[in-house]
Design a protein around this motif. Sequence first.
Motif, mmCIF file in Angstrom:
data_model
loop_
_atom_site.group_PDB
_atom_site.id
_atom_site.type_symbol
_atom_site.label_atom_id
_atom_site.label_comp_id
_atom_site.label_asym_id
_atom_site.label_seq_id
_atom_site.Cartn_x
_atom_site.Cartn_y
_atom_site.Cartn_z
ATOM 1 N N SER A 1 0.171 -12.223 12.704
ATOM 2 C CA SER A 1 -0.748 -13.353 12.667
ATOM 3 C C SER A 1 -1.123 -13.690 11.235
ATOM 4 C CB SER A 1 -2.028 -13.011 13.440
ATOM 5 O OG SER A 1 -1.734 -12.559 14.740
ATOM 6 N N LEU A 2 -1.136 -12.671 10.361
ATOM 7 C CA LEU A 2 -1.637 -12.844 9.007
ATOM 8 C C LEU A 2 -0.995 -11.814 8.092
ATOM 9 C CD1 LEU A 2 -3.816 -14.055 7.012
ATOM 10 C CD2 LEU A 2 -5.348 -12.255 7.842
ATOM 11 N N ILE A 3 -0.690 -12.225 6.854
ATOM 12 C CA ILE A 3 -0.212 -11.301 5.830
ATOM 13 C C ILE A 3 -1.187 -11.323 4.661
ATOM 14 C CG2 ILE A 3 1.612 -10.815 4.144
ATOM 15 C CD1 ILE A 3 3.635 -11.897 6.088
ATOM 16 N N ILE A 4 -1.604 -10.139 4.238
ATOM 17 C CA ILE A 4 -2.402 -9.994 3.021
ATOM 18 C C ILE A 4 -1.435 -9.522 1.946
ATOM 19 C CG2 ILE A 4 -4.329 -8.785 1.938
ATOM 20 C CD1 ILE A 4 -5.589 -8.546 4.719
ATOM 21 N N LEU A 5 -1.203 -10.358 0.941
ATOM 22 C CA LEU A 5 -0.090 -10.180 0.016
ATOM 23 C C LEU A 5 -0.566 -10.026 -1.422
ATOM 24 C CD1 LEU A 5 2.994 -10.322 -0.632
ATOM 25 C CD2 LEU A 5 2.740 -12.824 -0.661
ATOM 26 N N ASP A 6 -0.237 -8.871 -2.019
ATOM 27 C CA ASP A 6 -0.528 -8.672 -3.434
ATOM 28 C C ASP A 6 0.445 -9.508 -4.259
ATOM 29 O OD1 ASP A 6 -1.545 -7.702 -5.784
ATOM 30 O OD2 ASP A 6 -0.582 -5.747 -5.665
ATOM 31 N N VAL A 7 -0.043 -10.124 -5.318
ATOM 32 C CA VAL A 7 0.803 -10.970 -6.152
ATOM 33 C C VAL A 7 1.772 -10.138 -6.981
ATOM 34 C CG1 VAL A 7 0.771 -12.541 -8.131
ATOM 35 C CG2 VAL A 7 -0.790 -12.912 -6.216
ATOM 36 N N ASN A 8 1.342 -8.955 -7.455
ATOM 37 C CA ASN A 8 2.173 -8.116 -8.321
ATOM 38 C C ASN A 8 2.702 -6.923 -7.541
ATOM 39 O OD1 ASN A 8 1.665 -9.619 -10.824
ATOM 40 N ND2 ASN A 8 -0.441 -8.892 -10.564
ATOM 41 N N LEU A 9 3.996 -6.945 -7.241
ATOM 42 C CA LEU A 9 4.628 -5.884 -6.466
ATOM 43 C C LEU A 9 5.781 -5.280 -7.261
ATOM 44 C CD1 LEU A 9 4.466 -7.748 -3.086
ATOM 45 C CD2 LEU A 9 3.316 -5.591 -3.578
#
Length: 223
Positions: free
Chosen positions: A47-55
């Motif tokens: 339903s939702l992704i919480i995504l770090d910008v720096n991977l």
Amino acid sequence: MYHILIVEDDEALAEGLCRALSTDTILAECRSSIKAARQQLEKESYSLIILDVNLPDGNGFDFLKELKAEAGPAVILLTANDMETDMVTGLELGAEDYITKPFSLAVLRARVNTQLRRLEQSKGGCKERLGDWLFDFERMEFFWRGEKLELSKTEQKLLRIFMENKEITLSRETLINYIWGNEEYVDENALSVLVKRLRDKLHAGDYIKTVYGIGYAWRKPNG
């Protein structure tokens, strides 16, 4: 049940977020790289992704672009850069929201709940809540008393026509034409087998009625 994927390479932070966001109605999982997130998205719907910008294996903005090109789930970006350009870039690429580190868990929960409410409102027409069941035809997710059920494509089609015609008797011919269309040959027992499978999977023996000599109907037990 909402399914959230957290893509964050700080394992301690990711595990803390999983614990903080998981509830009776939210299942949160975490992955530490874009590669691992892609593999997970091939197996599950979210339903939702919480995504770090720096991977470690790529830029979160590039992955966001990829997700939105495929009409993926809602995305909240996590960024350590409290810079207007990063925020604007994320929103222009299709992110629903962003939050900068460090952040309060209460604020993150509020942002997550906002997105889930929007999702509920936008998908409401594709969902059917009925007693112990929740049927989400848009996301192809089906639940009985909170337990996720795995339905085949033909089982989903049968369930959909039942939901669209509750309390109405549907002839065998109508159901066969709807489910199998113009297929040249359909075994005469195929529909009976399909109905039994759906009854068993949904625990709906009292609801999916056999109308002898005619077909089937979804009716309340005393209907």
